[in-house]
Design a protein around this motif. Structure first.
Motif, PDB file in Angstrom:
ATOM      1  N   ARG A 456       0.701  -1.227  -0.080  1.00  0.00           N
ATOM      2  CA  ARG A 456       0.349  -0.243  -0.141  1.00  0.00           C
ATOM      3  C   ARG A 456       0.730   1.275   0.094  1.00  0.00           C
ATOM      4  O   ARG A 456       0.403   2.293  -0.489  1.00  0.00           O
ATOM      5  CB  ARG A 456      -0.956  -0.099   1.222  1.00  0.00           C
ATOM      6  CG  ARG A 456      -2.114   1.069   1.110  1.00  0.00           C
ATOM      7  CD  ARG A 456      -2.944   1.067   2.317  1.00  0.00           C
ATOM      8  NE  ARG A 456      -2.508   1.083   3.674  1.00  0.00           N
ATOM      9  CZ  ARG A 456      -2.569  -0.063   4.425  1.00  0.00           C
ATOM     10  NH1 ARG A 456      -2.872  -1.327   3.906  1.00  0.00           N
ATOM     11  NH2 ARG A 456      -1.989  -0.237   5.560  1.00  0.00           N
ATOM     12  N   MET A 457       1.852   1.262   0.651  1.00  0.00           N
ATOM     13  CA  MET A 457       2.827   2.366   0.666  1.00  0.00           C
ATOM     14  C   MET A 457       3.924   2.659  -0.219  1.00  0.00           C
ATOM     15  O   MET A 457       4.634   3.663  -0.087  1.00  0.00           O
ATOM     16  CB  MET A 457       3.457   2.376   2.316  1.00  0.00           C
ATOM     17  CG  MET A 457       2.457   2.469   3.278  1.00  0.00           C
ATOM     18  SD  MET A 457       1.263   3.954   3.127  1.00  0.00           S
ATOM     19  CE  MET A 457       2.164   5.400   2.945  1.00  0.00           C
ATOM     20  N   GLY A 458       4.108   1.452  -1.085  1.00  0.00           N
ATOM     21  CA  GLY A 458       5.214   1.544  -2.058  1.00  0.00           C
ATOM     22  C   GLY A 458       4.812   0.526  -3.175  1.00  0.00           C
ATOM     23  O   GLY A 458       3.866   0.264  -3.490  1.00  0.00           O
ATOM     24  N   ASP A 459       6.151   0.622  -3.995  1.00  0.00           N
ATOM     25  CA  ASP A 459       5.986  -0.253  -5.410  1.00  0.00           C
ATOM     26  C   ASP A 459       6.818  -1.376  -5.628  1.00  0.00           C
ATOM     27  O   ASP A 459       7.215  -1.791  -6.584  1.00  0.00           O
ATOM     28  CB  ASP A 459       6.042   0.863  -6.371  1.00  0.00           C
ATOM     29  CG  ASP A 459       7.442   1.380  -6.273  1.00  0.00           C
ATOM     30  OD1 ASP A 459       8.337   1.049  -5.511  1.00  0.00           O
ATOM     31  OD2 ASP A 459       7.682   2.265  -7.353  1.00  0.00           O
ATOM     32  N   HIS A 460       7.568  -1.814  -4.494  1.00  0.00           N
ATOM     33  CA  HIS A 460       8.468  -2.906  -4.467  1.00  0.00           C
ATOM     34  C   HIS A 460       8.007  -4.107  -4.710  1.00  0.00           C
ATOM     35  O   HIS A 460       8.597  -5.011  -5.352  1.00  0.00           O
ATOM     36  CB  HIS A 460       9.251  -2.941  -3.308  1.00  0.00           C
ATOM     37  CG  HIS A 460      10.192  -1.538  -2.900  1.00  0.00           C
ATOM     38  ND1 HIS A 460       9.804  -0.532  -2.203  1.00  0.00           N
ATOM     39  CD2 HIS A 460      11.286  -1.168  -3.383  1.00  0.00           C
ATOM     40  CE1 HIS A 460      10.565   0.464  -2.227  1.00  0.00           C
ATOM     41  NE2 HIS A 460      11.456   0.025  -2.830  1.00  0.00           N
ATOM     42  N   CYS A 461       6.594  -4.336  -4.472  1.00  0.00           N
ATOM     43  CA  CYS A 461       6.215  -5.542  -4.577  1.00  0.00           C
ATOM     44  C   CYS A 461       6.066  -5.926  -6.018  1.00  0.00           C
ATOM     45  O   CYS A 461       6.126  -7.105  -6.422  1.00  0.00           O
ATOM     46  CB  CYS A 461       4.762  -5.695  -3.892  1.00  0.00           C
ATOM     47  SG  CYS A 461       4.805  -5.620  -2.194  1.00  0.00           S
TER      48      CYS A 461
END
Length: 532
Positions: A456-461
């Motif tokens: 939810r807080m980032g784009d690393h996934c």
């Protein structure tokens, strides 16, 4: 106590009461995190006062520090010595490779007392307990007058938080923060009420960053410290991380730090609030100020930072939520954790309330893990000597707590790797806020999450080896099973925490088979932690 109101000097040692005129000069010790040219010591030159700066193996070796941290402190100390000399002060600067350097704080003071025929020694109160104890123990044995004076930096005195919470069972940041807001008139309206009608706008400051607005340009100064780095290497100092000595970006002095503050207010503060908790594979700093190093070595005063940020809001140059969020970090959290540190030391750094003992995996020193968010946070730490608070707390710290890593080596890792890490601020953040190792003296609950929060807080996934959704299976994100297994393992300690009621309610809804599968997945994950 105001940061500009020094406490009365604290006399120490058998000669502290001496009243006769000094026969020799007074040595004035300046530690590497006390580079404040506005201190009252420097109001005017005095030939009877010798200002002493020491580059010490004692300070480089008590933990393994980031190369940039050692470079930055030594370079700033040298520039500070130069500034003092230019202003007419007597200065004795002992470099790391000086033949006369005893490499110990007190051994060097003994030698300098003899060399100058000094009649007294003064120092600004250290912020780290170990140095405070070392100097006090040494002073008690001296035949000359010794005294500690205030560093004239913080809003509060060391013991002020403990006094404020003396009649309260639970220490809460919010009470402390509101007290200081009122006391110093920060972000208050004409009636003494909080601007905007509320004290805290944290709920407005939790957005992920979509890539727009763009990250501001990095306008920090550039320095070539290659020669200094060669000295550090030749001295045999062991470091970690990348030195980046030929293109060094951390401020050297107060003037550069003030320019960095101006740049932050102009470029980043307007968006800081929205994205202060965001994670991004495209940016290691986003809209963070990077002012913590300059603040913690006292190039900048917290009061001036708060005042200038508040002024930017009053002039319409920044939104209230961003302004309040940033001020809360300085006026609230920074002062609060210092109060916790001095109230709990000595012994706080040995905290391990959850009994965690797992060694740190090797990839803490190279970032070589397939977990994309962890790899990015650790590699940024190694490359920049910096990571922002969500990377430290909710990525690295989150994994460490869920995996049951030993909090003491983790504390030493945090203390060494970050350029702004000094024990007074790092230990409560790591052992209290991040690892819950103090059993809840600082934080009201463990700060952990599964992959859902990180996504939810980032784009690393999106580019990760692991899948954020499943809890079990070969490609399941390690955070997922570890999250539930942590609460299963720690149920005896944590189930009664009212802030965790929903967690345990959801855990209790799971079938015994599902819970067993999660425990099995977590055990398999930890068995191969070195290759995750």
């Amino acid at each position: 106590m105001s940061a500009i109101e020094p406490t009365a000097a604290q006399a120490i040692g058998p000669a502290a009461a001496a009243t006769s005129a000094p026969a020799g000069p007074t040595l004035c010790l300046i530690l590497g995190d006390q580079l404040n040219p506005l201190h009252s010591w420097f109001a005017r030159p005095d030939p009877q006062r010798v200002h002493v700066l020491l580059e010490l193996r004692q300070e480089t070796d008590y933990v393994v520090h980031h190369a940039q941290k050692v470079i930055a402190i030594f370079a700033a100390m040298r520039d500070f010595a130069r500034q003092l000399k230019a202003a007419g002060h007597r200065v004795r600067h002992v470099a790391i490779d000086d033949a006369s350097n005893r490499q110990s704080l007190t051994a060097n003071l003994d030698a300098l007392i003899s060399h100058y025929g000094a009649s007294a020694v003064e120092w600004q109160q250290p912020d780290e307990w170990r140095l405070d104890a070392q100097l006090n123990d040494w002073a008690a044995r001296q035949p000359i007058a010794c005294q500690a004076v205030d560093s004239e930096h913080f809003y509060t005195a060391r013991g002020e938080a403990a006094e404020l919470f003396a009649d309260r069972k639970q220490w809460l940041l919010e009470h402390f923060y509101r007290t200081l807001r009122r006391r110093h008139g920060v972000l208050l309206d004409a009636d003494g009420q909080p601007e905007g009608g509320q004290w805290n706008f944290d709920a407005d400051n939790r957005k992920s960053w979509p890539g727009n607005p763009p990250e501001p340009a990095d306008r920090r100064p550039r320095h070539d410290h290659s020669a200094l780095w060669r000295q550090i290497e030749a001295a045999g100092i062991v470091t970690l991380g990348q030195p980046q000595a030929a293109d060094f970006r951390w401020p050297l002095n107060r003037a550069e730090a003030l320019q960095q503050l101006d740049d932050f207010i102009e470029q980043a503060l307007p968006h800081f609030g929205d994205y202060q908790d965001a994670l991004s594979s495209k940016s290691w700093r986003l809209f963070h100020s990077l002012l913590s190093f300059a603040l913690n070595v006292k190039m900048l005063n917290p009061q001036e930072v708060v005042q200038r940020v508040e002024q930017a809001w009053r002039e319409g140059r920044a939104p209230l939520a961003a302004t309040e969020g940033f001020i809360r970090q300085i006026l609230g959290w920074r002062e609060y954790v210092r109060g916790v540190y001095w109230a709990r030391m000595p012994g706080y750094t040995e905290s391990n309330a959850l009994g965690h003992q797992r060694p740190l995996p090797h990839w803490f020193w190279n970032g070589d893990t397939g977990m994309a968010c962890l790899a990015a946070a650790i590699r940024a730490s190694l490359q920049q000597a910096y990571a922002h608070h969500i990377q430290r707390l909710m990525v690295i710290g989150n994994f460490a707590l869920l995996a049951g890593l030993d909090p003491q080596p983790l504390h030493r890792w945090y203390l060494g790797i970050y350029i702004d890490a000094f024990e007074w601020v790092e230990a409560p953040n790591t052992l209290g806020m991040s690892q819950f190792a103090d059993g809840g003296q600082l934080a009201t609950k463990p700060y952990v999450s599964s992959a859902a929060y990180l996504d939810r807080m980032g784009d690393h996934c999106k580019g990760c080896r692991y899948d954020k959704k499943p809890k079990t299976g070969e490609r399941a994100c390690p955070f997922n099973a570890l999250y539930w297994d942590f609460f299963e393992r720690q149920a005896e300690r944590l189930r009664g925490n009212h802030r965790l009621a929903m967690v345990y309610k959801n855990l209790d809804k799971m079938t015994p088979e599902a819970r067993a599968a999660l425990s099995e997945q977590a055990a398999a994950t930890l068995a191969r932690i070195e290759t995750l």
